[in-house]
Design a protein around this motif. Structure first.
Motif, short mmCIF file in Angstrom:
data_model
loop_
_atom_site.label_atom_id
_atom_site.label_comp_id
_atom_site.label_asym_id
_atom_site.label_seq_id
_atom_site.Cartn_x
_atom_site.Cartn_y
_atom_site.Cartn_z
N THR A 56 0.85 -1.19 0.00
CA THR A 56 0.00 0.00 0.00
C THR A 56 0.89 1.24 0.00
N PRO A 57 0.29 2.42 -0.08
CA PRO A 57 1.08 3.66 0.04
C PRO A 57 1.58 3.90 1.47
N PHE A 58 1.12 3.08 2.43
CA PHE A 58 1.52 3.22 3.83
C PHE A 58 2.71 2.31 4.10
N ASP A 59 3.32 2.47 5.29
CA ASP A 59 4.44 1.61 5.68
C ASP A 59 3.92 0.41 6.45
N GLU A 60 4.30 -0.79 6.01
CA GLU A 60 3.99 -2.02 6.71
C GLU A 60 5.31 -2.69 7.08
N SER A 61 5.35 -3.32 8.25
CA SER A 61 6.59 -3.95 8.70
C SER A 61 6.28 -5.04 9.72
N ALA A 62 7.33 -5.70 10.19
CA ALA A 62 7.30 -6.70 11.27
C ALA A 62 6.30 -7.83 11.04
N PRO A 63 6.30 -8.48 9.85
CA PRO A 63 5.34 -9.57 9.64
C PRO A 63 5.70 -10.81 10.45
N ARG A 64 4.69 -11.39 11.11
CA ARG A 64 4.88 -12.58 11.94
C ARG A 64 3.75 -13.57 11.66
N PHE A 65 4.13 -14.74 11.16
CA PHE A 65 3.15 -15.81 10.96
C PHE A 65 2.61 -16.29 12.29
N SER A 66 1.33 -16.61 12.34
CA SER A 66 0.76 -17.25 13.53
C SER A 66 1.29 -18.68 13.61
N PRO A 67 1.30 -19.29 14.80
CA PRO A 67 1.83 -20.64 14.94
C PRO A 67 1.13 -21.69 14.07
N ASP A 68 -0.13 -21.47 13.71
CA ASP A 68 -0.83 -22.41 12.83
C ASP A 68 -0.72 -22.02 11.35
N GLY A 69 -0.08 -20.88 11.06
CA GLY A 69 0.10 -20.44 9.68
C GLY A 69 -1.12 -19.82 9.05
N ARG A 70 -2.21 -19.66 9.80
CA ARG A 70 -3.45 -19.13 9.22
C ARG A 70 -3.48 -17.61 9.15
N GLY A 71 -2.65 -16.94 9.93
CA GLY A 71 -2.65 -15.49 9.97
C GLY A 71 -1.26 -14.91 9.98
N VAL A 72 -1.19 -13.63 9.62
CA VAL A 72 0.06 -12.89 9.66
C VAL A 72 -0.21 -11.58 10.39
N ALA A 73 0.50 -11.37 11.49
CA ALA A 73 0.44 -10.09 12.20
C ALA A 73 1.49 -9.18 11.60
N TYR A 74 1.23 -7.88 11.59
CA TYR A 74 2.19 -6.91 11.06
C TYR A 74 1.84 -5.54 11.61
N VAL A 75 2.71 -4.57 11.35
CA VAL A 75 2.50 -3.19 11.79
C VAL A 75 2.28 -2.33 10.56
N SER A 76 1.32 -1.42 10.63
CA SER A 76 1.05 -0.48 9.55
C SER A 76 0.73 0.89 10.12
N ASN A 77 1.07 1.93 9.36
CA ASN A 77 0.71 3.29 9.79
C ASN A 77 -0.47 3.83 8.98
N GLU A 78 -1.30 2.95 8.44
CA GLU A 78 -2.43 3.38 7.61
C GLU A 78 -3.43 4.25 8.37
N SER A 79 -3.48 4.14 9.70
CA SER A 79 -4.42 4.94 10.49
C SER A 79 -3.85 6.31 10.83
N GLY A 80 -2.59 6.54 10.47
CA GLY A 80 -1.93 7.79 10.83
C GLY A 80 -0.88 7.59 11.90
N ARG A 81 -0.87 6.41 12.54
CA ARG A 81 0.18 6.04 13.48
C ARG A 81 0.36 4.53 13.38
N SER A 82 1.45 4.04 13.92
CA SER A 82 1.73 2.60 13.86
C SER A 82 0.74 1.82 14.71
N GLU A 83 0.09 0.85 14.10
CA GLU A 83 -0.85 -0.04 14.78
C GLU A 83 -0.57 -1.47 14.33
N VAL A 84 -0.99 -2.43 15.14
CA VAL A 84 -0.82 -3.85 14.82
C VAL A 84 -2.11 -4.36 14.17
N TYR A 85 -1.93 -5.11 13.09
CA TYR A 85 -3.05 -5.71 12.35
C TYR A 85 -2.78 -7.20 12.17
#
Length: 179
Positions: free
Chosen positions: A86-115
């Motif tokens: 995206t035009p925003f910054d995404e970083s710190a991708p982490r797979f969930s232990p079962d591989g079904r999800g990926v957590a990451y950080v994005s500043n799409e809201s205007g500040r860094s948040e975890v998604y």
């Protein structure tokens, strides 16, 4: 930025040997030469391996889109594909232990948040942190996601099914500590 493979036999890292910082994989015991995983003019950092060791989530810094989350299919025919670009910054991708999800950080809201995004359906996502967040780490059972919010360590229940459900975050620890 070293990242272990799930079996602990190899280490993934970023190196500028031969140009921009790209991704390499080396035996953890130091025997054998590192294997180049990617070739790009853009700087890259490893994030995490899928539990089965077939996919590597990583960050690439692109001149026009900033930091984005990409995936490298390691098994079979190697392929690099965008996961969150995206035009925003995404970083710190982490797979969930079962591989079904990926957590990451994005500043799409205007500040860094975890998604969290579904790995199978990347358009399915949920915001985990509400007042800033960084450095996501999954609990071993994959039912909780820990993250840093300033000088607080937070935890939120996460369930990845047909939709992603996120529980209210709670403070686990509040104290100054190093990143």
């Amino acid at each position: 930025a070293p990242v272990w493979t799930p079996d602990g036999a190899r280490v993934t890292f970023s190196s500028s040997r031969g140009g921009a910082r790209n991704l390499f994989l080396a035996p953890a015991d130091g025997r054998g030469a590192p294997e180049r995983l990617t070739t790009s003019d853009n700087i890259q950092w490893p994030g995490s391996w899928s539990p089965d060791g077939t996919m590597l989530a990583f960050v690439e810094h692109h001149p026009s889109t900033g930091r984005d989350v990409w995936m490298l299919r390691y098994e079979g025919q190697r392929e690099v594909m965008p996961f969150v670009r995206t035009p925003f910054d995404e970083s710190a991708p982490r797979f969930s232990p079962d591989g079904r999800g990926v957590a990451y950080v994005s500043n799409e809201s205007g500040r860094s948040e975890v998604y969290v995004r579904s790995f199978a359906s990347p358009s399915q996502k949920a915001q985990v942190s509400r007042n800033g967040g960084s450095e996501p780490v999954w609990a071993g059972d994959g039912r909780e996601l820990f993250y840093r919010a300033g000088e607080r360590l937070m935890a939120a229940a996460v369930e990845i099914g047909r939709e992603i459900r996120v529980g209210a975050a709670r403070v686990v620890l509040a104290a100054p500590y190093e990143r």
